[in-house]
Design an enzyme around this catalytic site. Structure first.
Site, PDB file in Angstrom:
ATOM      1  N   ALA A   1       0.770  -1.239   0.000  1.00  0.00           N
ATOM      2  CA  ALA A   1       0.000   0.000   0.000  1.00  0.00           C
ATOM      3  C   ALA A   1       0.805   1.295   0.000  1.00  0.00           C
ATOM      4  O   ALA A   1       0.309   2.320  -0.457  1.00  0.00           O
ATOM      5  CB  ALA A   1      -0.951   0.009   1.194  1.00  0.00           C
TER       6      ALA A   1
ATOM      7  N   CYS B   1       3.896  -0.956 -12.428  1.00  0.00           N
ATOM      8  CA  CYS B   1       4.350   0.178 -13.241  1.00  0.00           C
ATOM      9  C   CYS B   1       5.499  -0.302 -14.132  1.00  0.00           C
ATOM     10  O   CYS B   1       6.554   0.315 -14.210  1.00  0.00           O
ATOM     11  CB  CYS B   1       4.755   1.369 -12.376  1.00  0.00           C
ATOM     12  SG  CYS B   1       6.028   1.020 -11.149  1.00  0.00           S
TER      13      CYS B   1
END
Length: 459
Positions: free
Chosen positions: A120, A239
């Site tokens: 997170a 990503c």
């Protein structure tokens, strides 16, 4: 052309070769957008706070796939914006806000859902999840302790009372079998999607690291997947542009576990590339910075089809405040209806009563760093309110207010002395509609209670 050639040489040749055949990759356009070194800045506003007077989104344009996301025309100095410190908005890369659209398309009834954000830190997806699942429970986990502290800070600023922050390895979630309705895994990856923003990512990239990351991603997902309910939604993202970390991972998940892929409809004008895994035809969605207004990103959604057996969970008892403490507390603030108070060490905390039983279950398996909102501590016959309470979205209408202009607000955020004319006792410090923290006013002095570790150091 000269500047393009200089920069293109910096991008690893092996990287370019490795993604030549990946769907949507356009070599010349991809190299050109990196050569241009255009920097996009985007923010996501906090719908639970009064953002009607939010300065940052003046002249901003909407992020197509997230109703609360905005592109800024210029990158300001966020450090010197009191509204940033008050959690009125979060600085988040636009591509990753596609999570909002994914949730809109896959979670038909978001009421009272339990959601895990497994990897997170620093908190972008957690705060988005909290805004989407307004009456849900968000468990926000970070395995690295130092990053977990950053996560706590950002969650505190966001102010939502429905977040529990944990500091655990993914394997620790195995004991919470069939517990979560949604699991979001923004997996640690080789980082090629950040090449345009972070030149260090270019230096650190290698084919070996891609392989290591894909192996780590498999372990992470395998460890946590038992915690997903039947028909629960797994949202996996990176990503990275590398197929080994993206479409190949979707293939591996569909082959190894009882998961089916979910197709996400979207507007073709957004420039997102829909790709498929080779073996199982699993859907994934790619973001290329030459085709979208955002950085490199990949996201896929899968649904768990395996039946979920009944599970009895280990619980840990939660201490409750004594009657005298409750009386002192209720003389300080009005406890919202349907909220429960409990103790964590010397702190008194607040959480919607709907989730108290689940908090006991979470505490039975995980290390909790923060749960709900910390109201404060009882010292003698007085309440020492916590910074979390000041930045929360809870109604604090009973507390007196010190309203500051921007210069004084920045002095407060530096923990410097400011002179105000107000009533003695505890006061909420505000800049416009933004609550910044607490100040205690006494006959001969004022004490600034802004957290020392968060104070602005830049002049």
């Amino acid at each position: 052309m000269y500047s393009l050639l200089i920069f293109a040489a910096v991008l690893p040749v092996t990287f370019i070769q490795s993604i030549q055949s990946v769907k949507g990759f356009q070599k010349e356009a991809f190299e050109a957008v990196h050569a241009a070194e255009k920097q996009l800045t985007s923010v996501r506003i906090n719908p639970s706070k009064n953002v009607s007077s939010l300065d940052i989104i003046n002249n901003a344009s909407q992020v197509y796939w997230c109703e609360h996301g905005f592109y800024l025309p210029l990158r300001p100095s966020f450090t010197f914006d009191p509204q940033f410190h008050a959690g009125m908005y979060y600085v988040q890369e636009a591509s990753s806000m596609f999570l909002w659209h994914v949730l809109n398309q896959t979670v038909t009834n978001p009421t009272q859902k339990k959601v895990l954000d497994l990897c997170a830190a620093p908190g972008g997806k957690t705060t988005l999840l909290s805004s989407f699942f307004t009456d849900g429970l968000i468990v926000s986990n970070e395995v690295i302790k130092s990053r977990a502290n950053i996560l706590v800070e950002n969650v505190t600023k966001w102010g939502s009372e429905n977040i529990v922050v944990t500091n655990n390895d993914p394997s620790h979630f195995k004991s919470l079998e069939n517990f979560f309705d949604v699991i979001v895994i923004d997996a640690p990856c080789s980082g090629s999607g950040m090449f345009r923003k972070d030149k260090n990512a270019i230096k650190e990239w290698s084919l070996d690291n891609v392989v290591l990351c894909s192996q780590r991603q498999q372990r992470i997902v395998a460890d946590v997947l038992p915690a997903l309910k039947e028909d629960g939604v797994l949202i996996y993202s990176t990503c990275s542009y590398s197929k080994e970390e993206n479409e190949d991972m979707v293939d591996w998940l569909m082959t190894t576990f009882e998961l089916e892929t979910v197709c996400i409809p979207f507007d073709a004008s957004w420039g997102i590339v829909e790709s498929e895994s080779e073996q199982n035809r699993g859907f994934g969605y790619r973001f290329y910075p030459d085709q979208v207004e955002g950085e490199g990103f990949f996201i896929a959604v899968l649904k768990k089809t395996k039946p979920s057996p009944e599970k009895k969970y280990k619980e840990q008892a939660i201490a409750l405040p004594v009657k005298n403490d409750l009386q002192i507390l209720q003389s300080f603030i009005t406890i919202p209806e349907h909220f429960s108070l409990f103790k964590h060490d010397t702190q008194i905390r607040m959480l919607h009563q709907l989730w108290l039983q689940d908090l006991k279950i979470i505490a039975g398996s995980l290390y909790i760093k923060k749960a709900g909102i910390c109201v404060g501590e009882i010292k003698g016959k007085d309440v020492v309110p916590h910074h979390e309470l000041a930045l929360s979205t809870l109604d604090l209408k009973d507390s007196p207010v010190i309203s500051l202009d921007k210069d004084d607000a920045l002095q407060y955020l530096r923990k410097n002395d400011i002179i105000v004319d107000t009533s003695n006792g505890w006061n909420i410090v505000k800049y416009g509609a933004a609550r910044l923290g607490w100040m205690k006013v006494m006959p001969n002095r004022m004490n600034n209670y802004y957290p020392a570790e968060w104070k602005i150091l830049k002049q």
